[in-house]
Design an enzyme around this catalytic site. Sequence first.
Site, mmCIF file in Angstrom:
data_model
loop_
_atom_site.group_PDB
_atom_site.id
_atom_site.type_symbol
_atom_site.label_atom_id
_atom_site.label_comp_id
_atom_site.label_asym_id
_atom_site.label_seq_id
_atom_site.Cartn_x
_atom_site.Cartn_y
_atom_site.Cartn_z
ATOM 1 N N CYS A 146 0.971 -1.393 0.468
ATOM 2 C CA CYS A 146 0.012 -0.180 0.316
ATOM 3 C C CYS A 146 1.110 1.286 -0.043
ATOM 4 O O CYS A 146 0.299 2.498 -0.415
ATOM 5 C CB CYS A 146 -1.058 0.037 1.238
ATOM 6 S SG CYS A 146 0.120 0.058 2.635
ATOM 7 N N HIS A 171 -2.207 1.228 7.652
ATOM 8 C CA HIS A 171 -2.336 0.763 6.403
ATOM 9 C C HIS A 171 -1.715 1.981 5.795
ATOM 10 O O HIS A 171 -2.056 3.384 6.477
ATOM 11 C CB HIS A 171 -3.785 0.528 6.096
ATOM 12 C CG HIS A 171 -4.381 0.320 4.776
ATOM 13 N ND1 HIS A 171 -3.644 -0.334 3.427
ATOM 14 C CD2 HIS A 171 -5.472 0.543 3.896
ATOM 15 C CE1 HIS A 171 -4.169 -0.276 2.613
ATOM 16 N NE2 HIS A 171 -5.392 0.265 3.197
ATOM 17 N N ASN A 179 -8.593 3.852 -1.564
ATOM 18 C CA ASN A 179 -7.700 2.203 -1.056
ATOM 19 C C ASN A 179 -6.808 1.308 -2.329
ATOM 20 O O ASN A 179 -6.938 1.845 -3.476
ATOM 21 C CB ASN A 179 -8.549 1.645 -0.829
ATOM 22 C CG ASN A 179 -8.290 0.740 0.378
ATOM 23 O OD1 ASN A 179 -7.533 1.041 0.829
ATOM 24 N ND2 ASN A 179 -9.133 -0.155 1.079
#
Length: 364
Positions: free
Chosen positions: A169, A312, A332
């Site tokens: 991520c 995250h 996302n």
Amino acid sequence: MPRSINNTSYRGSSTVAKFCYTIIIAFVCYAVVFIVKNTLENHNAESMESYEFSNYIKKYKKTYNSSEYFRRQKIFERASKDIERLNQMENISIDVDIYGYTKYTDWTSYEFEKNMLLQNTTPISLCKKETREPKPLNQRLLENLPQVVDWRSKGIIGPIVDQKMCRGCWAITVTGATETMVAVDLQKNGTFQHLNLLSIQELIDCSKVNDGCRGGKPSTAVNYLINNKIPIVSQLEYPLKLVDEPCKLHGHPSGVLIKQYKELCNNDEEVMLRHLADVGPLIAAVNAKLWQHYSGGVIRQGCLGNEGYLNHVILIVGYNLTAPVPYYIIKNSWGVDYGDHGYVKVAIGGNVCGIADEVSYIIV
């Protein structure tokens, strides 16, 4: 006379016996009905859960062997109860569920955290964590902001990426922010034609200070690029594999050089909104532990009250102050079949999910 008395006693005893017998029969009948009713209700509930699980595995194209099937079904059934609890926690006053079935609903929470979230408990950025109480937004400042900002509408936000089992991520967000800021500059001078997608895989393979698909930090990745004058090449030149491989950069590659990396630590959210309106998207670290079951709508509470545990990295690409619950628009990295077509909405104000603690942006 004695015989008459005996007959009367007999008749009285017989009446009592019949009454008792009737009571016993009624009780037995009630017990049978109760047992049958509960059995049917349990059976119907089990049938409904089996039906929902059957539909779930069809929708998400899941396949299991026979023993794994029943294990995943049990996990799914427990998750259904968790989803109900999460929606109650959000205190939703309208008929909209924020949490529901996702492609991760048949995973345990441990599996989700292990495969999708960053494991290191140290800060994702160079920010120093401060303990602070959420404070209300300054309404006067909000009135001077554009009420809706969405950088997607300008055609400079890249497509949603699915990180799959690669905890990249951090790399996905850095390249997404960089390619967008290049496009912003090109739009300003009137030379923008199309968004040039940059190589996520380059950062996964070549950012020596990070750990590839096992995790990393935007701050260390970008500072490594700046300090060593390493450009990010195009995705066409260095395609996405989502696995750890040896670095394939050689010689003097051509690409985008990042000039500066700025961090906004422990922010007032009005500062974030002003940046989103005037400059561009923001990189942010969040606590996404409960996002396992996010299906749409605005998250207002769902972080277990532990915003400080950030695991995250996401890209904030806009906001909406006109909605009943004002929210950030979050890009996302779990695929278009997750959330709101790959996006998540998080309420503005209150530092929901720790979204204001570790924020940064890129200058190209």
